[in-house]
Motif scaffolding. Structure first.
Motif, PDB file in Angstrom:
ATOM      1  N   LEU A 131       0.831  -1.202   0.000  1.00 41.80           N
ATOM      2  CA  LEU A 131       0.000   0.000   0.000  1.00 41.80           C
ATOM      3  C   LEU A 131       0.872   1.261   0.000  1.00 41.80           C
ATOM      4  CD1 LEU A 131      -2.902  -0.806   2.504  1.00 41.80           C
ATOM      5  CD2 LEU A 131      -3.006  -0.688   0.015  1.00 41.80           C
ATOM      6  N   SER A 132       1.912   1.250   0.817  1.00 43.64           N
ATOM      7  CA  SER A 132       2.801   2.420   0.884  1.00 43.64           C
ATOM      8  C   SER A 132       3.548   2.618  -0.426  1.00 43.64           C
ATOM      9  CB  SER A 132       3.803   2.260   2.034  1.00 43.64           C
ATOM     10  OG  SER A 132       3.140   2.194   3.275  1.00 43.64           O
ATOM     11  N   VAL A 133       3.942   1.519  -1.059  1.00 36.82           N
ATOM     12  CA  VAL A 133       4.621   1.599  -2.359  1.00 36.82           C
ATOM     13  C   VAL A 133       3.716   2.299  -3.365  1.00 36.82           C
ATOM     14  CG1 VAL A 133       5.482   0.267  -4.324  1.00 36.82           C
ATOM     15  CG2 VAL A 133       6.096  -0.409  -1.997  1.00 36.82           C
ATOM     16  N   ILE A 134       2.465   1.843  -3.449  1.00 35.66           N
ATOM     17  CA  ILE A 134       1.525   2.428  -4.417  1.00 35.66           C
ATOM     18  C   ILE A 134       1.266   3.889  -4.099  1.00 35.66           C
ATOM     19  CG2 ILE A 134      -0.808   2.265  -5.359  1.00 35.66           C
ATOM     20  CD1 ILE A 134      -0.708  -0.761  -4.612  1.00 35.66           C
ATOM     21  N   GLU A 135       1.059   4.209  -2.827  1.00 33.11           N
ATOM     22  CA  GLU A 135       0.802   5.598  -2.432  1.00 33.11           C
ATOM     23  C   GLU A 135       1.961   6.508  -2.816  1.00 33.11           C
ATOM     24  OE1 GLU A 135       0.105   5.107   1.712  1.00 33.11           O
ATOM     25  OE2 GLU A 135      -2.075   4.913   1.487  1.00 33.11           O
ATOM     26  N   ARG A 136       3.193   6.032  -2.657  1.00 28.76           N
ATOM     27  CA  ARG A 136       4.358   6.856  -3.002  1.00 28.76           C
ATOM     28  C   ARG A 136       4.457   7.050  -4.511  1.00 28.76           C
ATOM     29  NH1 ARG A 136       9.283   5.350   1.237  1.00 28.76           N
ATOM     30  NH2 ARG A 136       8.011   5.531   3.134  1.00 28.76           N
ATOM     31  N   TRP A 137       4.166   5.997  -5.267  1.00 31.16           N
ATOM     32  CA  TRP A 137       4.145   6.152  -6.727  1.00 31.16           C
ATOM     33  C   TRP A 137       3.133   7.220  -7.134  1.00 31.16           C
ATOM     34  CZ3 TRP A 137       3.718   0.225  -8.006  1.00 31.16           C
ATOM     35  CH2 TRP A 137       4.992  -0.358  -7.944  1.00 31.16           C
ATOM     36  N   ARG A 138       1.917   7.084  -6.640  1.00 33.36           N
ATOM     37  CA  ARG A 138       0.869   8.026  -7.024  1.00 33.36           C
ATOM     38  C   ARG A 138       1.184   9.437  -6.539  1.00 33.36           C
ATOM     39  NH1 ARG A 138      -0.024   4.506 -10.653  1.00 33.36           N
ATOM     40  NH2 ARG A 138      -1.864   3.150 -10.461  1.00 33.36           N
ATOM     41  N   GLY A 139       1.780   9.544  -5.348  1.00 30.82           N
ATOM     42  CA  GLY A 139       2.152  10.856  -4.832  1.00 30.82           C
ATOM     43  C   GLY A 139       3.185  11.556  -5.675  1.00 30.82           C
ATOM     44  N   ASN A 140       3.984  10.775  -6.421  1.00 29.65           N
ATOM     45  CA  ASN A 140       5.006  11.342  -7.301  1.00 29.65           C
ATOM     46  C   ASN A 140       4.575  11.367  -8.761  1.00 29.65           C
ATOM     47  OD1 ASN A 140       7.259  12.062  -5.566  1.00 29.65           O
ATOM     48  ND2 ASN A 140       7.453   9.887  -5.140  1.00 29.65           N
ATOM     49  N   GLY A 141       3.280  11.164  -8.986  1.00 33.54           N
ATOM     50  CA  GLY A 141       2.747  11.306 -10.341  1.00 33.54           C
ATOM     51  C   GLY A 141       2.947  10.108 -11.244  1.00 33.54           C
ATOM     52  N   ARG A 142       3.343   8.971 -10.692  1.00 30.25           N
ATOM     53  CA  ARG A 142       3.509   7.771 -11.510  1.00 30.25           C
ATOM     54  C   ARG A 142       2.129   7.173 -11.754  1.00 30.25           C
ATOM     55  NH1 ARG A 142       7.643   7.723 -14.252  1.00 30.25           N
ATOM     56  NH2 ARG A 142       8.065   5.474 -14.141  1.00 30.25           N
ATOM     57  N   ASP A 143       1.720   7.111 -13.023  1.00 30.47           N
ATOM     58  CA  ASP A 143       0.332   6.774 -13.333  1.00 30.47           C
ATOM     59  C   ASP A 143       0.157   5.451 -14.074  1.00 30.47           C
ATOM     60  OD1 ASP A 143       1.416   7.487 -15.738  1.00 30.47           O
ATOM     61  OD2 ASP A 143      -0.086   9.019 -16.230  1.00 30.47           O
ATOM     62  N   PHE A 144       1.185   4.602 -14.147  1.00 29.82           N
ATOM     63  CA  PHE A 144       1.014   3.299 -14.795  1.00 29.82           C
ATOM     64  C   PHE A 144       0.016   2.468 -13.975  1.00 29.82           C
ATOM     65  CE2 PHE A 144       4.931   3.308 -12.223  1.00 29.82           C
ATOM     66  CZ  PHE A 144       4.617   2.350 -11.279  1.00 29.82           C
ATOM     67  N   PRO A 145      -0.730   1.567 -14.640  1.00 26.44           N
ATOM     68  CA  PRO A 145      -1.724   0.780 -13.911  1.00 26.44           C
ATOM     69  C   PRO A 145      -1.081  -0.200 -12.940  1.00 26.44           C
ATOM     70  CG  PRO A 145      -1.571   0.062 -16.202  1.00 26.44           C
ATOM     71  CD  PRO A 145      -0.757   1.312 -16.094  1.00 26.44           C
ATOM     72  N   VAL A 146      -1.772  -0.405 -11.802  1.00 27.79           N
ATOM     73  CA  VAL A 146      -1.284  -1.293 -10.751  1.00 27.79           C
ATOM     74  C   VAL A 146      -2.346  -2.341 -10.435  1.00 27.79           C
ATOM     75  CG1 VAL A 146      -0.533  -1.471  -8.349  1.00 27.79           C
ATOM     76  CG2 VAL A 146       0.187   0.486  -9.735  1.00 27.79           C
ATOM     77  N   LEU A 147      -1.938  -3.603 -10.494  1.00 27.96           N
ATOM     78  CA  LEU A 147      -2.789  -4.724 -10.111  1.00 27.96           C
ATOM     79  C   LEU A 147      -2.301  -5.253  -8.776  1.00 27.96           C
ATOM     80  CD1 LEU A 147      -4.879  -6.989 -10.620  1.00 27.96           C
ATOM     81  CD2 LEU A 147      -3.136  -8.179 -11.951  1.00 27.96           C
ATOM     82  N   VAL A 148      -3.167  -5.207  -7.760  1.00 28.82           N
ATOM     83  CA  VAL A 148      -2.823  -5.714  -6.443  1.00 28.82           C
ATOM     84  C   VAL A 148      -3.050  -7.224  -6.415  1.00 28.82           C
ATOM     85  CG1 VAL A 148      -3.537  -5.777  -4.019  1.00 28.82           C
ATOM     86  CG2 VAL A 148      -3.231  -3.581  -5.174  1.00 28.82           C
TER      87      VAL A 148
END
Length: 219
Positions: A60-77
């Motif tokens: 969850l923290s990994v995804i939040e940090r990506w999104r917080g830095n504007g990384r918009d590639f799709p993520v499948l959990v």
């Protein structure tokens, strides 16, 4: 096309990586959340598959940090946590889809293909460029209605082109999406591969943009 598989279950990662490669992807495999975050921040990923229970830094923290830095590639959990509030937390963090363990490998591949397709603005599972068509769900190219035989590298190259149809793609960017273990910019391997694909197409679909790279466009 390059994707990330962040999974700390070594047996599962070893089972999934070859299946994803066979489906046409260059797969970076990591078992640690901090490594996953770094790759997602620095590499040109087309998608990421992320387990929530990663060591070092949870999914969850990994995804939040990506999104917080504007990384918009799709993520499948990908996780064993099947409760609704766990799924809600994943979507709130910025995930695009959620698959609960155990699962069918074919379903994982289909979900991944759909995520990448939709992230590029393609509503239909059939992508077209002139006489060329990719059936995304089947993982098969056709040219003028006939199956187009391609090696794994040729498939990756043409798949990346058709997902980014009309865009100019530079040498380094294209090499990263096609070759396992990275691409040596001084090598002529990419030129050789492009030549093979162009000969199989037989039509001028892959255009050279002098000093910039190449683009796929209907003649």
């Amino acid at each position: 096309m390059r994707i990330l598989l962040a999974e700390d279950d070594a047996a599962l990662a070893q089972r999934l990586a070859p299946l994803l490669e066979q489906a046409g992807y260059v797969v970076a495999v990591v078992a640690d959340g901090r490594q996953a975050e770094e790759i997602g921040q620095t590499e040109d990923l087309q998608a990421a598959i992320v387990d929530l229970g990663l060591p070092g830094l949870d999914g969850l923290s990994v995804i939040e940090r990506w999104r917080g830095n504007g990384r918009d590639f799709p993520v499948l959990v990908l996780t064993a946590r099947g409760r609704w509030h766990d799924k809600l937390a994943g979507f709130d963090a910025g995930a695009d889809d959620y698959l609960t363990k155990p699962f069918q490998a074919d379903e994982l591949v289909l979900r991944l293909r759909a995520l990448i397709r939709r992230s590029r603005g393609h509503a239909s599972p059939r992508l077209h460029c002139g006489p060329l068509q990719l059936d995304v769900n089947a993982g098969r190219f056709e040219l003028d209605g006939h199956a187009l035989p391609l090696s794994p590298q040729e498939f990756r190259l043409l798949s990346y082109f058709i997902h980014h149809s009309g865009q100019v793609i530079g040498r380094d960017r294209l090499g990263e999406q096609v070759f396992d273990g990275g691409h040596d910019p001084d090598s002529n391997a990419l030129d050789v591969l492009l030549g093979r694909v162009r000969r199989k197409l037989g039509v001028e679909l892959i255009q050279t943009v002098r000093g910039q790279g190449w683009r796929l466009a209907a003649p």
